[in-house]
Design a protein around this motif. Structure first.
Motif, PDB file in Angstrom:
ATOM      1  N   ILE A  91       0.837  -1.200   0.000  1.00 54.29           N
ATOM      2  CA  ILE A  91       0.000   0.000   0.000  1.00 54.29           C
ATOM      3  C   ILE A  91       0.871   1.249   0.000  1.00 54.29           C
ATOM      4  O   ILE A  91       0.610   2.203  -0.741  1.00 54.29           O
ATOM      5  CB  ILE A  91      -0.948  -0.016   1.210  1.00 54.29           C
ATOM      6  CG1 ILE A  91      -1.951  -1.172   1.072  1.00 54.29           C
ATOM      7  CG2 ILE A  91      -1.680   1.318   1.353  1.00 54.29           C
ATOM      8  CD1 ILE A  91      -2.789  -1.417   2.296  1.00 54.29           C
ATOM      9  N   LYS A  92       1.917   1.212   0.800  1.00 57.46           N
ATOM     10  CA  LYS A  92       2.803   2.388   0.885  1.00 57.46           C
ATOM     11  C   LYS A  92       3.483   2.666  -0.453  1.00 57.46           C
ATOM     12  O   LYS A  92       3.538   3.803  -0.919  1.00 57.46           O
ATOM     13  CB  LYS A  92       3.857   2.146   1.958  1.00 57.46           C
ATOM     14  CG  LYS A  92       4.856   3.286   2.108  1.00 57.46           C
ATOM     15  CD  LYS A  92       6.187   2.809   2.650  1.00 57.46           C
ATOM     16  CE  LYS A  92       7.309   3.403   1.859  1.00 57.46           C
ATOM     17  NZ  LYS A  92       8.601   2.846   2.142  1.00 57.46           N
ATOM     18  N   ASP A  93       3.974   1.617  -1.094  1.00 53.75           N
ATOM     19  CA  ASP A  93       4.734   1.775  -2.339  1.00 53.75           C
ATOM     20  C   ASP A  93       3.859   1.675  -3.590  1.00 53.75           C
ATOM     21  O   ASP A  93       4.372   1.783  -4.705  1.00 53.75           O
ATOM     22  CB  ASP A  93       5.839   0.713  -2.411  1.00 53.75           C
ATOM     23  CG  ASP A  93       6.857   0.872  -1.289  1.00 53.75           C
ATOM     24  OD1 ASP A  93       7.040   2.010  -0.824  1.00 53.75           O
ATOM     25  OD2 ASP A  93       7.446  -0.137  -0.873  1.00 53.75           O
TER      26      ASP A  93
ATOM     27  N   ALA B 189      14.537  -0.754   8.867  1.00 51.45           N
ATOM     28  CA  ALA B 189      14.932  -0.036   7.648  1.00 51.45           C
ATOM     29  C   ALA B 189      16.288   0.624   7.860  1.00 51.45           C
ATOM     30  O   ALA B 189      16.602   1.105   8.951  1.00 51.45           O
ATOM     31  CB  ALA B 189      13.883   1.003   7.289  1.00 51.45           C
ATOM     32  N   LYS B 190      17.097   0.668   6.830  1.00 48.91           N
ATOM     33  CA  LYS B 190      18.477   1.147   6.970  1.00 48.91           C
ATOM     34  C   LYS B 190      18.574   2.648   7.186  1.00 48.91           C
ATOM     35  O   LYS B 190      19.451   3.118   7.902  1.00 48.91           O
ATOM     36  CB  LYS B 190      19.281   0.737   5.735  1.00 48.91           C
ATOM     37  CG  LYS B 190      19.466  -0.771   5.607  1.00 48.91           C
ATOM     38  CD  LYS B 190      20.289  -1.125   4.379  1.00 48.91           C
ATOM     39  CE  LYS B 190      20.472  -2.635   4.272  1.00 48.91           C
ATOM     40  NZ  LYS B 190      21.256  -2.997   3.059  1.00 48.91           N
ATOM     41  N   SER B 191      17.692   3.411   6.557  1.00 52.92           N
ATOM     42  CA  SER B 191      17.802   4.871   6.657  1.00 52.92           C
ATOM     43  C   SER B 191      16.734   5.454   7.571  1.00 52.92           C
ATOM     44  O   SER B 191      15.611   4.939   7.651  1.00 52.92           O
ATOM     45  CB  SER B 191      17.683   5.509   5.271  1.00 52.92           C
ATOM     46  OG  SER B 191      16.357   5.436   4.800  1.00 52.92           O
ATOM     47  N   GLN B 192      17.099   6.534   8.232  1.00 54.68           N
ATOM     48  CA  GLN B 192      16.146   7.220   9.095  1.00 54.68           C
ATOM     49  C   GLN B 192      14.992   7.770   8.273  1.00 54.68           C
ATOM     50  O   GLN B 192      13.835   7.766   8.721  1.00 54.68           O
ATOM     51  CB  GLN B 192      16.832   8.360   9.855  1.00 54.68           C
ATOM     52  CG  GLN B 192      15.895   9.072  10.833  1.00 54.68           C
ATOM     53  CD  GLN B 192      16.472  10.366  11.365  1.00 54.68           C
ATOM     54  OE1 GLN B 192      17.514  10.812  10.908  1.00 54.68           O
ATOM     55  NE2 GLN B 192      15.786  10.968  12.328  1.00 54.68           N
ATOM     56  N   LYS B 193      15.281   8.235   7.044  1.00 58.45           N
ATOM     57  CA  LYS B 193      14.244   8.788   6.183  1.00 58.45           C
ATOM     58  C   LYS B 193      13.160   7.756   5.885  1.00 58.45           C
ATOM     59  O   LYS B 193      11.962   8.037   5.969  1.00 58.45           O
ATOM     60  CB  LYS B 193      14.860   9.278   4.871  1.00 58.45           C
ATOM     61  CG  LYS B 193      13.849   9.899   3.921  1.00 58.45           C
ATOM     62  CD  LYS B 193      14.537  10.375   2.642  1.00 58.45           C
ATOM     63  CE  LYS B 193      13.500  10.957   1.675  1.00 58.45           C
ATOM     64  NZ  LYS B 193      14.137  11.400   0.404  1.00 58.45           N
ATOM     65  N   GLU B 194      13.578   6.533   5.546  1.00 55.39           N
ATOM     66  CA  GLU B 194      12.616   5.477   5.246  1.00 55.39           C
ATOM     67  C   GLU B 194      11.810   5.108   6.482  1.00 55.39           C
ATOM     68  O   GLU B 194      10.603   4.885   6.407  1.00 55.39           O
ATOM     69  CB  GLU B 194      13.342   4.247   4.694  1.00 55.39           C
ATOM     70  CG  GLU B 194      12.383   3.157   4.221  1.00 55.39           C
ATOM     71  CD  GLU B 194      13.103   1.965   3.622  1.00 55.39           C
ATOM     72  OE1 GLU B 194      12.428   0.966   3.321  1.00 55.39           O
ATOM     73  OE2 GLU B 194      14.347   2.031   3.470  1.00 55.39           O
ATOM     74  N   ARG B 195      12.484   5.049   7.633  1.00 48.51           N
ATOM     75  CA  ARG B 195      11.771   4.730   8.876  1.00 48.51           C
ATOM     76  C   ARG B 195      10.714   5.798   9.172  1.00 48.51           C
ATOM     77  O   ARG B 195       9.598   5.493   9.593  1.00 48.51           O
ATOM     78  CB  ARG B 195      12.756   4.611  10.046  1.00 48.51           C
ATOM     79  CG  ARG B 195      13.699   3.424   9.950  1.00 48.51           C
ATOM     80  CD  ARG B 195      14.406   3.154  11.259  1.00 48.51           C
ATOM     81  NE  ARG B 195      15.320   4.216  11.652  1.00 48.51           N
ATOM     82  CZ  ARG B 195      16.608   4.263  11.339  1.00 48.51           C
ATOM     83  NH1 ARG B 195      17.145   3.303  10.586  1.00 48.51           N
ATOM     84  NH2 ARG B 195      17.375   5.263  11.752  1.00 48.51           N
ATOM     85  N   LYS B 196      11.070   7.054   8.929  1.00 52.52           N
ATOM     86  CA  LYS B 196      10.142   8.154   9.194  1.00 52.52           C
ATOM     87  C   LYS B 196       8.929   8.092   8.275  1.00 52.52           C
ATOM     88  O   LYS B 196       7.786   8.275   8.710  1.00 52.52           O
ATOM     89  CB  LYS B 196      10.859   9.492   9.022  1.00 52.52           C
ATOM     90  CG  LYS B 196      10.008  10.697   9.387  1.00 52.52           C
ATOM     91  CD  LYS B 196      10.801  11.992   9.290  1.00 52.52           C
ATOM     92  CE  LYS B 196       9.932  13.183   9.676  1.00 52.52           C
ATOM     93  NZ  LYS B 196      10.686  14.452   9.571  1.00 52.52           N
ATOM     94  N   ILE B 197       9.161   7.817   7.000  1.00 53.47           N
ATOM     95  CA  ILE B 197       8.050   7.712   6.039  1.00 53.47           C
ATOM     96  C   ILE B 197       7.093   6.604   6.450  1.00 53.47           C
ATOM     97  O   ILE B 197       5.869   6.767   6.448  1.00 53.47           O
ATOM     98  CB  ILE B 197       8.599   7.459   4.618  1.00 53.47           C
ATOM     99  CG1 ILE B 197       9.320   8.706   4.100  1.00 53.47           C
ATOM    100  CG2 ILE B 197       7.471   7.074   3.665  1.00 53.47           C
ATOM    101  CD1 ILE B 197      10.063   8.484   2.796  1.00 53.47           C
ATOM    102  N   ASN B 198       7.649   5.460   6.806  1.00 49.17           N
ATOM    103  CA  ASN B 198       6.815   4.319   7.196  1.00 49.17           C
ATOM    104  C   ASN B 198       6.037   4.605   8.475  1.00 49.17           C
ATOM    105  O   ASN B 198       4.866   4.233   8.606  1.00 49.17           O
ATOM    106  CB  ASN B 198       7.668   3.072   7.367  1.00 49.17           C
ATOM    107  CG  ASN B 198       8.187   2.539   6.047  1.00 49.17           C
ATOM    108  OD1 ASN B 198       7.667   2.887   4.985  1.00 49.17           O
ATOM    109  ND2 ASN B 198       9.211   1.705   6.095  1.00 49.17           N
ATOM    110  N   ARG B 199       6.689   5.271   9.427  1.00 46.63           N
ATOM    111  CA  ARG B 199       5.990   5.591  10.679  1.00 46.63           C
ATOM    112  C   ARG B 199       4.876   6.604  10.445  1.00 46.63           C
ATOM    113  O   ARG B 199       3.832   6.554  11.096  1.00 46.63           O
ATOM    114  CB  ARG B 199       6.979   6.118  11.724  1.00 46.63           C
ATOM    115  CG  ARG B 199       7.868   5.022  12.313  1.00 46.63           C
ATOM    116  CD  ARG B 199       8.683   5.515  13.486  1.00 46.63           C
ATOM    117  NE  ARG B 199       9.462   4.426  14.055  1.00 46.63           N
ATOM    118  CZ  ARG B 199      10.783   4.369  14.088  1.00 46.63           C
ATOM    119  NH1 ARG B 199      11.499   5.368  13.574  1.00 46.63           N
ATOM    120  NH2 ARG B 199      11.411   3.341  14.624  1.00 46.63           N
TER     121      ARG B 199
END
Length: 686
Positions: free
Chosen positions: A175-177, A210-220
């Protein structure tokens, strides 16, 4: 190991806490002596000791604010690490702070001890910069306590009154992607009104990997759109998790999370678990004892739709009693895939089309047609785009009814599309049989860019306005595309008459206002009108066993006296039903058609020629001819039933006004185009 409170600031145990805290201040953060002292007095320090020797293992210091418990320090002596001392301290804290909302803590990412908190059922909920000069990232971990507060009561109500399903991490990422059509359908408004889609607490753990903080933030951030399934009973959760490990051995962290999602779902009372994990889908029966159903997204959506509209999925009679339509569902995908898979076509290709379609039951219709328990056809109708009907699957098995059935289904699709204000029909099937292609061509579809297209324009237009009408109705903004369609319609014709005629027939139910085509009103007895125009999809004809080929045809034949020889082809006709004294129904115009061909011959020759059309037996043809040697038969097609009947009074008024004569419907009457258009617009409520 024994766990106890350390609340005596003069005790040896308290001094050991201070020493251990100071020795580890670089990693824990420095705490002033006064903080330790106040925490002890408030009974907020928990110590771990050897039961026999009373050797000090470590301590946990916490505070309470805003009804939440925060772990400030959890420190274990180096020589006693790896002995689950921290687990014992945290378990004690969990048991003795149930009156609060939950427990949280902050831990520096660089320490790489996420697995420790995961094992204790904490989940990472967000990240923030630490207060140190270096600004190290801290992860906030959370463990909830089950409370009978307002929020929990709402969740309990929903669990009892709605269908509750949990999505796994892959569905969440779909859903996210926006990467799987089947999964994206879970966001449908109608579905969200009938079911609650939850995630489990474990989603936080997977996001944290997730490896990057950016990806973790988007998912959260995306988590804000979903509910987290209430976590009520850790003991039950752990028991179920251990049971699941027996069926699904854990090989890596992803396997661990998969099982945790399931254990949370079961202990939380979910009814369904939505996943694309083939291993879980192959082992659905394991979860029956937990009352948890494992579904693909398309399976879940189909189940929900069937539950809401049970009658829609009952086999429906198509003709008589032994031809029926039946919906495809997730339970028979394998069966129909095997039957309708084309040579050189990948099985996964067809199944993906089916699953994607099943995932949106409000927009897709998947139907098979069966006669005497023999499957004849499989079609998918896609109404996902407003004003457009797409047919991605249009398949027929070899049978005597193959061509007739395909013609009927196309004609039905055209009629239903017109009623539903659908302007464009596209057949995108990649594996069309050659004889079906011929049927599509006969149904006046045009091939452009490997797609068969049929434009339906409902209305009355001047010829010069057609191109612009296509442009507006299809909302394409492509004038070239609209003109390309028009050019194809007229490219094979030499006369202006047939160029215009082709436009009207290919763009039916369009009526061209300034087209001078022969037009008639043809009287017909109510009985024959009923046989020709009424939908015989539910009951048999009263006179004989249904002849399926006749009833399914989009074209029919009508016999009448050869005199007067007023009718010619091609032409438009309006059907006038004469008065029916038995039902006390007055005369009226009910429908319109096109006459394709007119024949005059002996009754015997005509019947022999057109036996495959119409609803007549030879005795009916002889009765129509009476004692005459010749009889007229005309083939008509593309019949439209009017939305309202045109009364005899209305017809008479229009005749006086537009024909300047009285209306008498004994034999076919030729009328001018203006009269036809006026009657058509009235009947179709245009």
């Amino acid at each position: 190991m024994k766990i106890q409170l350390i609340n005596n600031t003069a005790s040896e145990e308290f001094k050991k806490v201070i020493d251990l805290g100071d020795n580890n201040s670089k990693t824990l953060g420095f705490l002033p002596y006064q903080v330790f002292k106040n925490s002890a007095k408030q009974k907020k320090i928990i110590g771990a000791f050897d039961k026999v020797t009373n050797e000090f293992f470590g301590y946990l210091l916490y505070r309470v604010s805003y009804n939440k418990v925060t772990i400030v320090h959890c420190c274990i002596s180096p020589e006693h690490r790896g002995k689950k001392v921290a687990v014992k301290l945290v378990d004690y804290l969990k048991k003795n702070t149930k009156q609060y909302d939950g427990i949280k803590l902050s831990c520096r990412n660089s320490y790489n001890i996420n697995a420790v908190w995961e094992r204790m059922n904490f989940v990472p909920i967000k990240e923030k910069k630490g207060r140190s000069k270096e600004g190290y990232l801290l992860t906030i971990w959370w463990y909830p306590h089950s409370q009978n507060d307002l929020l929990s009561l709402i969740s309990d109500y929903e669990l009892s009154n709605k269908i509750v399903a949990v999505m796994d991490m892959n569905i969440f990422l779909d859903i996210k992607d926006k990467r799987e059509k089947e999964s994206l359908a879970l966001n449908s408004d109608w579905l969200l009104g009938e079911a609650i889609l939850y995630l489990t607490r474990e989603i936080n753990v997977e996001i944290n990997r997730a490896k990057s903080q950016k990806e973790r933030k988007i998912n959260r951030n995306l988590l804000a759109y979903y509910e987290i399934l209430p976590f009520k009973d850790e003991e039950s959760f752990r028991k179920i998790l251990e049971e699941l490990k027996e069926y699904f051995p854990i090989k890596n962290t992803n396997d661990q999370s998969d099982l945790k999602h399931l254990a949370y779902s079961i202990s939380g009372g979910a009814q369904f678990f939505i996943t694309r994990d083939t291993n879980l889908l192959k082992n659905k029966e394991i979860f029956q004892k937990y009352n948890l159903s494992i579904y693909r997204p398309s399976e879940f959506i189909t189940f929900l739709d069937e539950s809401l509209q049970v009658s829609k999925y009952m086999p429906q009679s198509l003709i008589g009693t032994n031809m029926s339509t039946e919906r495809v569902n997730t339970g028979n995908i394998e069966y129909y895939t095997k039957i309708f898979l084309k040579p050189k076509e990948r099985k996964s290709h067809l199944q993906k089309i089916i699953r994607d379609s099943l995932s949106q039951p409000k927009k897709y219709e998947l139907t098979t047609i069966t006669k005497d328990n023999n499957v004849l056809a499989f079609i998918i109708l896609d109404r996902s785009i407003e004003g457009k009907l797409t047919i991605p699957v249009f398949r027929f098995l070899t049978s005597d009814l193959k061509i007739t059935l395909s013609k009927h289904l196309l004609f039905k699709a055209i009629l239903n599309s017109t009623e539903g204000k659908i302007t464009l029909i596209e057949i995108t099937e990649d594996y069309l049989d050659l004889d079906i292609v011929k049927t599509i061509e006969e149904a006046r579809f045009i091939k452009t860019d490997n797609t068969w297209k049929k434009y339906n324009i409902l209305g009355v237009l001047k010829e010069k306005a057609i191109s612009n009408k296509i442009l507006i109705d299809t909302n394409s903004g492509n004038q070239f595309e609209a003109q390309k369609i028009i050019d194809k319609l007229v490219s094979q014709e030499s006369s202006d008459f047939f160029k215009t005629y082709n436009k009207e027939r290919y763009l039916s139910p369009l009526k061209i206002k300034d087209f001078n085509i022969p037009t008639y009103i043809v009287p017909i007895r109510p009985y024959w009108a009923e046989q020709l125009f009424e939908d015989k999809s539910i009951e048999k004809l009263p006179l004989y066993e249904p002849q399926y080929e006749l009833l399914l045809n989009r074209e029919n034949v009508y016999y009448r006296s050869a005199s007067p020889k007023v009718i010619q082809s091609p032409s438009r006709i309006l059907w006038y039903l004469s008065e029916n004294k038995s039902t006390k129904t007055k005369g009226h115009i009910k429908a319109c058609s096109y006459i394709d061909e007119v024949f005059i011959d002996t009754p015997k020759n005509l019947y022999k020629q057109f036996k495959q059309l119409g609803i007549y037996e030879f005795r009916h043809v002889k009765e129509t001819a009476k004692k005459n040697d010749e009889l007229m038969a005309f083939v008509f097609s593309d019949t439209e039933l009017f939305k309202r009947h045109i009364s005899l009074k209305k017809i008479k008024d229009l005749f006086i006004q537009l024909e300047n004569k009285n209306f008498m419907a004994v034999t076919p009457i030729k009328i001018n185009s203006e009269t036809y258009i006026a009657l058509y617009k009235f009947g179709m409520e245009l």
